[in-house]
Design a protein around this motif. Structure first.
Motif, PDB file in Angstrom:
ATOM      1  N   VAL A  67       0.855  -1.177   0.000  1.00 26.82           N
ATOM      2  CA  VAL A  67       0.000   0.000   0.000  1.00 26.82           C
ATOM      3  C   VAL A  67       0.896   1.232   0.000  1.00 26.82           C
ATOM      4  O   VAL A  67       1.872   1.306   0.757  1.00 26.82           O
ATOM      5  CB  VAL A  67      -0.931   0.026   1.234  1.00 26.82           C
ATOM      6  CG1 VAL A  67      -1.866   1.228   1.176  1.00 26.82           C
ATOM      7  CG2 VAL A  67      -1.721  -1.270   1.341  1.00 26.82           C
ATOM      8  N   ILE A  69       0.926   5.169   0.754  1.00 21.97           N
ATOM      9  CA  ILE A  69       0.132   6.101   1.559  1.00 21.97           C
ATOM     10  C   ILE A  69       0.704   7.505   1.430  1.00 21.97           C
ATOM     11  O   ILE A  69       1.906   7.713   1.623  1.00 21.97           O
ATOM     12  CB  ILE A  69       0.144   5.701   3.045  1.00 21.97           C
ATOM     13  CG1 ILE A  69      -0.197   4.224   3.220  1.00 21.97           C
ATOM     14  CG2 ILE A  69      -0.809   6.592   3.849  1.00 21.97           C
ATOM     15  CD1 ILE A  69       0.120   3.689   4.596  1.00 21.97           C
ATOM     16  N   TYR A 118      -4.275  -4.018   6.653  1.00 23.87           N
ATOM     17  CA  TYR A 118      -4.115  -2.583   6.454  1.00 23.87           C
ATOM     18  C   TYR A 118      -4.947  -1.793   7.458  1.00 23.87           C
ATOM     19  O   TYR A 118      -4.489  -0.808   8.028  1.00 23.87           O
ATOM     20  CB  TYR A 118      -4.462  -2.183   5.026  1.00 23.87           C
ATOM     21  CG  TYR A 118      -4.156  -0.730   4.792  1.00 23.87           C
ATOM     22  CD1 TYR A 118      -2.871  -0.232   5.002  1.00 23.87           C
ATOM     23  CD2 TYR A 118      -5.143   0.161   4.435  1.00 23.87           C
ATOM     24  CE1 TYR A 118      -2.576   1.109   4.820  1.00 23.87           C
ATOM     25  CE2 TYR A 118      -4.861   1.504   4.246  1.00 23.87           C
ATOM     26  CZ  TYR A 118      -3.573   1.965   4.453  1.00 23.87           C
ATOM     27  OH  TYR A 118      -3.280   3.291   4.287  1.00 23.87           O
ATOM     28  N   SER A 137      -4.711   6.427   0.633  1.00 23.57           N
ATOM     29  CA  SER A 137      -4.057   5.151   0.370  1.00 23.57           C
ATOM     30  C   SER A 137      -4.381   4.604  -1.007  1.00 23.57           C
ATOM     31  O   SER A 137      -5.490   4.781  -1.510  1.00 23.57           O
ATOM     32  CB  SER A 137      -4.516   4.113   1.405  1.00 23.57           C
ATOM     33  OG  SER A 137      -4.295   4.589   2.706  1.00 23.57           O
TER      34      SER A 137
END
Length: 152
Positions: A67, A69, A118, A137
């Protein structure tokens, strides 16, 4: 001190395979063992080679999802930026973290186990860090390229 062609060859070979024996490395770059070892040692001492590491398969170790961010902080003074940077750097899920220019303050890459992993990272860690105002995200669908450093 500038890097010469042989230094660059050494760095390219080690970037490709950091476990090369000195003898094999010397063969690949056209040196005998002792001069090759001396050059590698000099590159390490000058900080050109920062270290050696194993690249792990994230799926095999249970954190298959990456991910990205984008983080915006409440304040942008040196203390706030440094405090957040230090806090994010110690989190084990964080693979990379950059203080950046543009619309947000930090770009962070994390490895997690799906949306549940997450969510856990967000609620138990990221959202508890000092000064966080906003985050956005993006889940990576597939990794197209992954290298540890640039080619010299």
């Amino acid at each position: 001190m500038e890097l010469d062609d042989i230094d660059r060859k050494i760095l390219r070979e080690l970037r490709s395979d950091g476990r090369l024996s000195n003898l094999k490395l010397a063969e690949k770059v056209g040196l005998s063992a002792t001069p090759c070892w001396n050059r590698v040692r000099a590159l390490e001492e000058r900080g050109v080679i920062e270290g050696y590491a194993a690249l792990l398969n994230h799926k095999a170790i249970g954190v298959p999802d990456t991910v990205i961010i984008e983080v915006t902080l409440d304040h942008h003074d040196d203390e706030a930026l440094d405090r957040f940077g230090r806090a994010i750097a110690v989190l084990p899920e964080v693979l990379e973290a950059y203080l950046v220019t543009g619309e947000y303050d930090y770009l962070i890459k994390v490895a997690v186990a799906g949306t549940e992993g997450y969510e856990d990272f967000l609620r138990r860690k990221l959202y508890k860090l000092p000064g966080l105002r906003h985050s956005r995200s993006t889940f990576a669908l597939r990794c197209l390229k992954r290298v540890a450093s640039a080619v010299p």
